[in-house]
Design an enzyme around this catalytic site. Structure first.
Site, short mmCIF file in Angstrom:
data_model
loop_
_atom_site.label_atom_id
_atom_site.label_comp_id
_atom_site.label_asym_id
_atom_site.label_seq_id
_atom_site.Cartn_x
_atom_site.Cartn_y
_atom_site.Cartn_z
N CYS A 1 0.76 -1.25 -0.05
CA CYS A 1 -0.04 -0.20 0.10
C CYS A 1 0.98 1.17 -0.03
O CYS A 1 2.22 1.11 -0.12
CB CYS A 1 -0.95 -0.07 1.12
SG CYS A 1 -0.02 0.16 2.82
N ALA A 2 0.46 2.29 0.20
CA ALA A 2 1.12 3.62 0.14
C ALA A 2 2.13 3.71 1.13
O ALA A 2 3.42 3.98 0.77
CB ALA A 2 0.36 4.64 0.09
#
Length: 95
Positions: free
Chosen positions: A36-37
């Site tokens: 994810c980020a």
């Protein structure tokens, strides 16, 4: 599908499909990257769900395992609540 790092984001219903996909890849000796980020909340939540279902870990054990590998892990409160619900679902006998 976009998944927001928001405690109100519903991810519980996504766990089974996601972790079963990962397990299928693992069984075929393929490498899987769950990302994810920031790698703090979303991807750790799905990694913990995988460990809970396919490695039979409790939420606490899965959280400790992932946090030991990546100390910044801190799923948001909504994700933690849903992981605990998932743990309850996994403990129920199949019907």
């Amino acid at each position: 599908m976009a998944i927001a790092d928001d405690p109100r984001q519903k991810i519980l219903e996504l766990f089974d499909d996601a972790v079963d996909f990962v397990q299928g890849e693992v069984q075929q000796d393929r490498t899987v990257l769950i990302h994810c980020a920031a790698g703090v909340s979303r991807s750790p939540a799905f990694t913990m769900a995988y460990l809970m279902k396919h490695k039979k870990m409790s939420y606490e054990d899965a959280h400790s395992f992932v946090k030991n590998k990546r100390p910044v892990v801190q799923p948001n409160t909504g994700f933690v609540e849903q992981l605990r619900q998932y743990e309850e679902q996994l403990r129920k006998p199949a019907q």
